[in-house]
Design a protein around this motif. Structure first.
Motif, PDB file in Angstrom:
ATOM      1  N   TYR A   8      66.304  98.438  76.611  1.00 48.90           N
ATOM      2  CA  TYR A   8      64.351  97.637  77.024  1.00 48.90           C
ATOM      3  C   TYR A   8      63.642  97.803  78.083  1.00 48.90           C
ATOM      4  O   TYR A   8      64.092  97.655  78.998  1.00 48.90           O
ATOM      5  CB  TYR A   8      64.342  96.456  75.968  1.00 48.90           C
ATOM      6  N   SER A  14      57.213  91.370  78.946  1.00 44.18           N
ATOM      7  CA  SER A  14      58.805  91.189  80.309  1.00 44.18           C
ATOM      8  C   SER A  14      57.769  90.994  81.342  1.00 44.18           C
ATOM      9  O   SER A  14      58.713  90.382  82.246  1.00 44.18           O
ATOM     10  CB  SER A  14      59.649  92.977  80.561  1.00 44.18           C
ATOM     11  N   GLY A  33      69.465  88.128  77.069  1.00 43.68           N
ATOM     12  CA  GLY A  33      68.781  89.460  76.592  1.00 43.68           C
ATOM     13  C   GLY A  33      68.771  90.089  77.269  1.00 43.68           C
ATOM     14  O   GLY A  33      66.835  90.626  77.244  1.00 43.68           O
ATOM     15  N   THR A  34      69.089  90.503  78.756  1.00 42.76           N
ATOM     16  CA  THR A  34      69.190  90.803  79.724  1.00 42.76           C
ATOM     17  C   THR A  34      67.647  92.504  79.923  1.00 42.76           C
ATOM     18  O   THR A  34      67.363  92.535  80.970  1.00 42.76           O
ATOM     19  CB  THR A  34      70.017  91.255  80.940  1.00 42.76           C
ATOM     20  N   GLY A  35      68.359  92.881  78.686  1.00 46.45           N
ATOM     21  CA  GLY A  35      67.555  94.546  78.667  1.00 46.45           C
ATOM     22  C   GLY A  35      68.007  94.718  80.025  1.00 46.45           C
ATOM     23  O   GLY A  35      69.521  95.295  80.452  1.00 46.45           O
ATOM     24  N   GLN A  39      65.204  90.200  84.656  1.00 39.67           N
ATOM     25  CA  GLN A  39      65.136  89.121  84.587  1.00 39.67           C
ATOM     26  C   GLN A  39      65.851  88.702  85.766  1.00 39.67           C
ATOM     27  O   GLN A  39      66.004  87.444  86.301  1.00 39.67           O
ATOM     28  CB  GLN A  39      65.009  88.367  83.611  1.00 39.67           C
ATOM     29  N   ASP A  56      73.878  90.299  77.155  1.00 38.73           N
ATOM     30  CA  ASP A  56      73.160  91.186  76.257  1.00 38.73           C
ATOM     31  C   ASP A  56      73.769  90.947  74.672  1.00 38.73           C
ATOM     32  O   ASP A  56      75.300  91.570  74.960  1.00 38.73           O
ATOM     33  CB  ASP A  56      72.172  92.886  76.578  1.00 38.73           C
ATOM     34  N   VAL A  57      73.544  90.947  73.810  1.00 36.54           N
ATOM     35  CA  VAL A  57      74.535  91.342  72.965  1.00 36.54           C
ATOM     36  C   VAL A  57      74.889  92.872  72.433  1.00 36.54           C
ATOM     37  O   VAL A  57      76.109  93.650  72.157  1.00 36.54           O
ATOM     38  CB  VAL A  57      73.270  91.390  71.327  1.00 36.54           C
ATOM     39  N   GLN A  58      74.121  93.738  73.260  1.00 38.57           N
ATOM     40  CA  GLN A  58      74.256  95.365  72.931  1.00 38.57           C
ATOM     41  C   GLN A  58      75.113  95.778  74.349  1.00 38.57           C
ATOM     42  O   GLN A  58      74.829  95.614  75.787  1.00 38.57           O
ATOM     43  CB  GLN A  58      72.993  96.389  72.741  1.00 38.57           C
ATOM     44  N   SER A  79      77.261  89.437  74.791  1.00 40.89           N
ATOM     45  CA  SER A  79      77.354  88.247  74.017  1.00 40.89           C
ATOM     46  C   SER A  79      76.731  88.108  73.483  1.00 40.89           C
ATOM     47  O   SER A  79      75.445  88.185  73.444  1.00 40.89           O
ATOM     48  CB  SER A  79      77.246  86.743  74.743  1.00 40.89           C
ATOM     49  N   ASP A  80      76.673  87.774  72.397  1.00 42.92           N
ATOM     50  CA  ASP A  80      75.824  87.761  71.428  1.00 42.92           C
ATOM     51  C   ASP A  80      75.039  86.078  71.257  1.00 42.92           C
ATOM     52  O   ASP A  80      76.035  85.075  71.589  1.00 42.92           O
ATOM     53  CB  ASP A  80      76.332  87.890  69.908  1.00 42.92           C
ATOM     54  N   LEU A  81      74.027  85.735  71.928  1.00 41.48           N
ATOM     55  CA  LEU A  81      73.573  84.424  72.342  1.00 41.48           C
ATOM     56  C   LEU A  81      74.202  84.163  73.282  1.00 41.48           C
ATOM     57  O   LEU A  81      75.004  84.514  74.456  1.00 41.48           O
ATOM     58  CB  LEU A  81      73.019  83.823  71.550  1.00 41.48           C
ATOM     59  N   ASN A  95      64.126  86.604  76.732  1.00 39.17           N
ATOM     60  CA  ASN A  95      62.603  87.189  76.301  1.00 39.17           C
ATOM     61  C   ASN A  95      63.434  88.289  74.573  1.00 39.17           C
ATOM     62  O   ASN A  95      63.865  89.345  74.720  1.00 39.17           O
ATOM     63  CB  ASN A  95      62.091  88.425  76.946  1.00 39.17           C
ATOM     64  N   THR A 109      66.393  95.592  69.699  1.00 36.10           N
ATOM     65  CA  THR A 109      65.477  95.147  71.255  1.00 36.10           C
ATOM     66  C   THR A 109      64.447  94.003  70.409  1.00 36.10           C
ATOM     67  O   THR A 109      63.834  93.131  70.743  1.00 36.10           O
ATOM     68  CB  THR A 109      65.484  96.333  72.097  1.00 36.10           C
TER      69      THR A 109
HETATM   70  C1  LIG Z   1      62.744  92.303  73.794  1.00 36.20           C
HETATM   71  S1  LIG Z   1      64.437  92.824  75.167  1.00 36.20           S
HETATM   72  C2  LIG Z   1      64.259  91.529  76.383  1.00 36.20           C
HETATM   73  C3  LIG Z   1      65.271  92.599  77.376  1.00 36.20           C
HETATM   74  C4  LIG Z   1      64.613  91.987  78.601  1.00 36.20           C
HETATM   75  N1  LIG Z   1      64.901  90.792  79.418  1.00 36.20           N
HETATM   76  C5  LIG Z   1      63.062  91.808  79.106  1.00 36.20           C
HETATM   77  O1  LIG Z   1      62.537  91.009  79.617  1.00 36.20           O
HETATM   78  O2  LIG Z   1      62.552  92.940  79.278  1.00 36.20           O
HETATM   79  C6  LIG Z   1      65.247  92.120  74.084  1.00 36.20           C
HETATM   80  C7  LIG Z   1      67.027  92.391  74.302  1.00 36.20           C
HETATM   81  O3  LIG Z   1      67.287  91.144  73.456  1.00 36.20           O
HETATM   82  C8  LIG Z   1      69.220  91.779  73.754  1.00 36.20           C
HETATM   83  N2  LIG Z   1      69.643  90.863  72.080  1.00 36.20           N
HETATM   84  C9  LIG Z   1      69.014  90.861  70.611  1.00 36.20           C
HETATM   85  N3  LIG Z   1      69.448  89.611  70.311  1.00 36.20           N
HETATM   86  C10 LIG Z   1      70.496  89.178  71.379  1.00 36.20           C
HETATM   87  C11 LIG Z   1      71.474  88.103  70.817  1.00 36.20           C
HETATM   88  N4  LIG Z   1      71.531  87.732  69.571  1.00 36.20           N
HETATM   89  N5  LIG Z   1      72.114  87.924  71.987  1.00 36.20           N
HETATM   90  C12 LIG Z   1      71.683  88.711  72.862  1.00 36.20           C
HETATM   91  N6  LIG Z   1      71.132  89.324  73.556  1.00 36.20           N
HETATM   92  C13 LIG Z   1      69.594  89.815  72.106  1.00 36.20           C
HETATM   93  C14 LIG Z   1      69.082  93.136  73.066  1.00 36.20           C
HETATM   94  O4  LIG Z   1      69.457  94.000  72.747  1.00 36.20           O
HETATM   95  C15 LIG Z   1      67.605  93.071  74.317  1.00 36.20           C
HETATM   96  O5  LIG Z   1      68.185  93.684  75.168  1.00 36.20           O
END
Ligand SMILES: C[S@@+](CC[C@H](N)C(=O)[O-])C[C@H]1O[C@@H](n2cnc3c(N)ncnc32)[C@H](O)[C@@H]1O
Length: 385
Positions: A8, A14, A33-35, A39, A56-58, A79-81, A95, A109
């Protein structure tokens, strides 16, 4: 240059969040969800921060971050959450993807589920366990996520919130919220209850589950919106009284705004009847009548026994009554007669089990019992089953 299309690219949400991360981050930080890692980097640059765990889940996102971001304070994991997260944090930053799938963006994302708040809901249901007592959560979401729903989810999880910023960006408002554990949650955690999770909402209260001395427990908490006065205290009082007669789940402790009791794991009575054989069903019905007779003798009316579908749970082949919200003293308690009504209302289901209820006779016996609630009259009713 390493790139990843699923990363993202930082946008307005962000940078709004980043500002508060810079201000508030301290101690141990978790960036969910560090993207791009924006952050995590902001947090790590704060001298009050000792470590940052960024998830991040990805998988691709984590690989990208590991390659591009070299900072000794930051560790990246997939990690998923909270699935692969351990420990408690001073600050949790998220985020999340928060847009409704109805927008059909098909982007992990951005999209938080059908309604948009599903990922936030899962996050909030678990976050408390990973947050230190005086820790904070910084959360971003949009008006498209439905603000009232997000606030309801926050409150349901015993958190207080504060709106730090709101910005109009094209067709939506973006919010940054700061969340903290509320007084009740801190009080419960002080009692050494862990894993406190929202379970269900009733008319007058909320139900949470938790772990206490290695056992699953239920915690009923007053609904701040409910006008009903003293309900929690009332229910706790009856439970304490009935526990002496081995009725109701064991009361553990209580205060004016909550009470905690052992969690009864089992099947609601109708589900039990539907899936069990004739002998077991008969045993449970008779056992229920015996317990209700004790309540009648104590002149305690439980109410709702004519439709006890959610009030009797069968656990280890024994019926357990729950929900004593409407319990009261009565010169003429109706527990047995109401349960007779229930038996008549489920006549067809019982017939499928080979148990025939002769309605007129049972009605007559219920009347006789009502005029003279004796053991022999109870036996005549039980003889019908
Ligand atoms: C809106 S982006 C935010 C990225 C970054 N933290 C920022 O502030 O720009 C959301 C991020 O959450 C991740 N994400 C989505 N579902 C998730 C989950 N279940 N667990 C962890 N990360 C997740 C996505 O892959 C994406 O990188």
């Amino acid at each position: 240059m390493v790139s990843c299309k699923s990363v993202y690219e930082p946008r307005e949400d962000s940078t709004m969040l980043e500002k508060y991360v810079r201000q508030c981050a301290e101690g141990k930080v978790l960036d969910v969800g560090t993207g791009s890692g924006i952050q995590a980097i902001a947090a790590a640059q704060n001298k009050d921060v000792t470590s940052v765990l960024a998830t991040d889940v990805q998988k691709g996102v984590i690989e990208y971050c590991r390659k591009c971001i070299k900072n000794k304070k930051i560790k990246f994991i997939q990690s998923d959450l909270f699935k692969n997260v351990k420990g408690k944090f001073d600050v949790i930053v998220f985020n999340p993807p928060y847009l409704p799938q109805e927008l059909k963006l098909k982007d992990l994302t951005l999209e938080g589920g059908k309604k948009g708040y599903e990922v936030i809901e899962r996050f909030l249901n678990e976050a408390n366990e990973f947050l230190k007592t005086n820790g904070i959560i910084l959360l971003v979401f949009s008006s498209l996520t439905r603000k009232e729903k997000v606030e309801e989810l926050i409150k349901n999880n015993l958190l207080d919130f504060e709106e730090l910023e709101k910005q109009r960006i094209f067709f939506e408002d973006i919010y940054v919220y700061l969340l903290r554990k509320n007084g009740l949650l801190k009080k419960l955690e002080n009692k050494k209850i862990s894993s406190i999770k929202y379970f269900a909402k009733g008319h007058r209260g909320f139900l949470f589950t938790g772990r206490y001395k290695n056992k699953k427990i239920a915690i009923k908490v007053k609904n701040p919106k409910s006008e009903a006065f003293g309900r929690i205290e009332n229910e706790a009082k009856w439970l304490k009284r009935l526990n002496k007669n081995r009725i109701g789940p064991k009361l553990l402790f209580f205060d004016k705004d909550y009470f905690a009791y052992e969690f009864i794991e089992g099947d609601f009575i109708l589900d039990f009847i539907k899936k069990s054989n004739k002998i077991k069903v008969k045993k449970i019905i008779k056992n229920t009548f015996s317990r209700l007779f004790i309540m009648d003798k104590l002149k305690i009316d439980k109410e709702e026994m004519h439709r006890p579908v959610k009030h009797i749970i069968v656990c280890k082949d024994s019926p357990h009554f729950i929900d004593f919200e409407r319990c009261h003293y009565s010169q003429y308690p109706k527990n047995i007669t109401q349960f007779c009504q229930f038996m008549m209302s489920v006549e067809k289901i019982l017939k499928n089990k080979g148990i025939t209820i002769k309605k007129p006779e049972l009605m007559e016996l219920a009347k006789v019992y009502k005029n003279n609630p004796s053991k022999s009259n109870l036996k005549r009713i039980m003889g019908m089953i």
